[in-house]
Design an enzyme around this catalytic site. Structure first.
Site, mmCIF file in Angstrom:
data_model
loop_
_atom_site.group_PDB
_atom_site.id
_atom_site.type_symbol
_atom_site.label_atom_id
_atom_site.label_comp_id
_atom_site.label_asym_id
_atom_site.label_seq_id
_atom_site.Cartn_x
_atom_site.Cartn_y
_atom_site.Cartn_z
ATOM 1 N N PRO A 330 11.689 5.436 9.773
ATOM 2 C CA PRO A 330 11.831 5.232 8.327
ATOM 3 C C PRO A 330 13.281 5.529 7.950
ATOM 4 O O PRO A 330 13.677 6.676 7.844
ATOM 5 C CB PRO A 330 10.857 6.244 7.725
ATOM 6 C CG PRO A 330 10.420 7.130 8.821
ATOM 7 C CD PRO A 330 10.982 6.664 10.118
ATOM 8 N N ASP A 507 17.186 8.968 9.893
ATOM 9 C CA ASP A 507 15.741 8.920 10.114
ATOM 10 C C ASP A 507 15.111 9.907 9.136
ATOM 11 O O ASP A 507 15.260 11.123 9.280
ATOM 12 C CB ASP A 507 15.472 9.324 11.582
ATOM 13 C CG ASP A 507 13.998 9.265 11.947
ATOM 14 O OD1 ASP A 507 13.155 9.269 11.036
ATOM 15 O OD2 ASP A 507 13.706 9.240 13.171
ATOM 16 N N HIS A 508 14.407 9.388 8.171
ATOM 17 C CA HIS A 508 13.888 10.241 7.098
ATOM 18 C C HIS A 508 12.749 11.149 7.573
ATOM 19 O O HIS A 508 12.302 12.029 6.841
ATOM 20 C CB HIS A 508 13.428 9.372 5.918
ATOM 21 C CG HIS A 508 13.547 10.059 4.586
ATOM 22 N ND1 HIS A 508 13.671 11.414 4.446
ATOM 23 C CD2 HIS A 508 13.587 9.559 3.318
ATOM 24 C CE1 HIS A 508 13.751 11.727 3.171
ATOM 25 N NE2 HIS A 508 13.709 10.613 2.461
ATOM 26 N N ARG A 509 12.275 10.939 8.790
ATOM 27 C CA ARG A 509 11.275 11.892 9.306
ATOM 28 C C ARG A 509 11.934 13.222 9.599
ATOM 29 O O ARG A 509 11.321 14.274 9.499
ATOM 30 C CB ARG A 509 10.661 11.363 10.623
ATOM 31 C CG ARG A 509 9.816 10.114 10.446
ATOM 32 C CD ARG A 509 9.383 9.590 11.797
ATOM 33 N NE ARG A 509 10.518 9.372 12.677
ATOM 34 C CZ ARG A 509 10.439 9.165 13.988
ATOM 35 N NH1 ARG A 509 9.269 9.148 14.573
ATOM 36 N NH2 ARG A 509 11.527 8.958 14.706
#
Ligand code: CAO
Length: 535
Positions: A330, A507-509
């Site tokens: 994401p 990476d939004h995780r």
């Protein structure tokens, strides 16, 4: 030019052996000795080499067909008109009965501990162990592969001669073994042991990849399985057990990276490839449970003249990596401009000195150095998402990848320990790595271990782009676009400043927007005032 046939040679009397791979296609020019098909029994796979050179005009078998000696495999337009030589049979069957190894004899005693030894391997000496397929405590059935040995021509799986539990292992990868070498100790489970191996596989030094086991009646269940595919079938380098596992799981071996010696595919590689796919499918996480709609096939020739050109291997790997990243990460991208007016003034003042020492000082080494400082100041970017999906791997080193455009595609060499290096050293190292990349001389190690990537399109132009995160190893990438003079408001007036557009994808995780905001602000402040590197 006469049309001639290539038939299955003597394959040791084996009947109805399955065709598992066809390595050629109609129109291919083949040389004598080229692998044309791979046959597989339960225990061994054999590459059948061409016994004549020529152009393939017809393929007479299909995958899954069962064939025996003399079955026609191919029709070729043979080179020259000389009569076809007799099929290359079959590497000489080395049927010299070996003395029954200790293990087999001892294994007849139910429930006892017996040594596992290397049986007759066709007289080859000092053959390297390239894979250990079992570990202490494993339960094995008779015939299960224990280890894989390999010469430069062939590899063979050494099977357990009896069922039981592995008590100890006396070998490690890289050891050199000969007939009688002890592999370890097996506690037999009392079942009837299989016959001692009497037939050796084709001499391992023999060039033809076909092995001729002893006649079927004598062929022991536990004879070492000659693996004739060391010469590689297509691009895949794997033994029969690995191929079988891949087939059972429906894995396209071409998509799996081999971690064994010389890139050999191991069972663990196949398992590691399958595991995240199964996990993702079970959790429904990867595709939101809905699957990816398949793209329609388009016939572009309907619209005009076209030419279809195969992608280079690097382009194909990049395409796969980008698709993986797109589907799994994401990604968010945020933008800012760094004021490089002072950096450029300093760089220009250093140009003569750089030239004198043979260095080329572009803005890139300054940016690399500033990114390293930002990774140290904001370590939330110096991480990877662990494959368990529940942990984060924090890195205590600062290695930065630099995207390099090459005639064959995009390559990303990694500059190691950037935080500990000076600007000239970084400039020189980037230049050396970029040259190696363009010359196709980078080693795999030089492209591994990166914590973060910088993709600079500054020399080409553009004022912003959204780079793709290099998954799974990294969580951030900085896109650098072309610097330009812009009017900047200083509170009283607009003044001309040299502004460098930056885009930070993450990476939004692993990284929150606030972490990214802090990272970018810090980075912009360091690029804007390099004295901050000293703080
Ligand atoms: N703004 C303005 N000018 C810039 C600039 C920027 N952001 N970055 C570089 N330049 C200038 C340099 O100063 C140099 O000019 P001078 O010779 O007058 O000093 C010129 O552009 C050419 O630079 P370069 O390309 O030789 O060197 P570099 O250090 O900037 O880049 C490298 C090296 C290896 C990164 C580059 O050659 C390259 O391959 N870039 C492509 C990367 C890529 O394909 N990225 C896309 C990946 S997809 O995510």
């Amino acid at each position: 030019m006469a049309i001639q046939t290539i038939k299955v040679p003597d394959i040791g009397g084996a009947e109805g052996v399955e065709v598992i791979e066809i390595s050629v296609k109609v129109g291919d020019a083949i040389a004598e000795g080229d692998s044309i098909v791979v046959l597989e029994t339960d225990k061994a796979s054999m590459e059948i080499p061409a016994d004549k050179a020529g152009k393939v005009v017809a393929i007479k078998v299909n995958l899954g067909d069962k064939v025996s000696q003399d079955a026609v495999l191919l029709e070729v337009e043979a080179e020259g008109s000389a009569a076809a030589p007799a099929p290359q049979a079959a590497a000489p069957a080395v049927a010299a009965p070996a003395a029954a190894p200790v293990s087999a004899a001892a294994a007849s005693a139910a429930g006892t501990e017996v040594p596992m030894v290397v049986p007759d391997i066709g007289g080859a000496e000092g053959v390297e162990v390239i894979e250990i397929s079992v570990k202490v405590g494993d339960e094995v059935a008779a015939g299960d592969s224990l280890i894989v040995l390999e010469t430069d021509k062939a590899s063979m799986e050494i099977p357990a001669e009896a069922a039981g539990k592995i008590i100890s292992l006396a070998v490690k990868v890289g050891d050199k073994l000969s007939q009688g070498s002890v592999i370890g100790v097996l506690a037999t489970s009392g079942g009837a042991p299989v016959a001692a191996p009497v037939a050796a596989p084709a001499k391992v030094e023999a060039a033809p990849a076909v092995s001729a086991p002893a006649p079927k009646a004598e062929a022991p269940k536990a004879a070492p399985a000659p693996v004739a595919d060391v010469a590689q079938t297509g691009d895949v380098y794997a033994g029969p057990a690995v191929r079988k596992l891949a087939r059972q799981l429906g894995v396209d071996m071409g998509k799996v990276s081999g971690t064994g010696p010389r890139g050999r595919l191991l069972k663990d590689d196949v398992r590691a490839y399958v595991k995240p796919i199964v996990q993702a499918a079970q959790s429904g996480a990867s595709f939101g449970g809905s699957g990816i709609p398949v793209l329609p096939v388009v016939d572009y020739s309907k619209f005009g003249e076209i030419e279809i050109v195969k992608m280079s291997k690097i382009k194909k790997l990049t395409a796969d990596a980008m698709t993986r990243s797109w589907l799994n990460v994401p990604r968010i991208t945020q933008f800012d401009d760094a004021d490089i007016t002072d950096l450029e003034a300093f760089r220009n003042s250093m140009k003569a000195e750089a030239e004198k020492r043979g260095s080329k000082l572009t803005p890139l080494p300054f940016i690399v150095k500033a990114v390293a400082a930002a990774l140290v100041a904001e370590p939330s970017f110096n991480v990877s998402v662990h494959q368990d999906g529940e942990s984060i791997v924090h890195k205590k080193f600062v290695h930065i990848g630099i995207a390099v455009d090459t005639p064959n595609g995009l390559l990303v060499p990694v500059v190691r320990n950037v935080d500990k290096k000076g600007l000239f050293e970084l400039a020189d190292e980037i230049n050396v790595l970029a040259k190696k990349a363009r010359d196709g001389k980078l080693t795999p190690a030089e492209m591994q271990g990166g914590c973060f990537t910088i993709s600079s399109l500054g020399a080409m132009g553009g004022n912003g782009f959204t780079p793709m995160v290099s998954a799974p190893t990294e969580v951030g990438i900085l896109g650098v676009s072309r610097a330009q003079m812009k009017p900047v408001w200083n509170g009283k007036e607009f003044i001309p400043r040299n502004m460098l557009p930056l885009s930070l994808s993450y990476d939004h995780r692993a990284v929150n927007g606030a972490d990214a905001g802090r990272f970018m602000t810090y980075l912009v402040s360091v690029i804007g005032d390099l004295r901050r590197l000293l703080l």
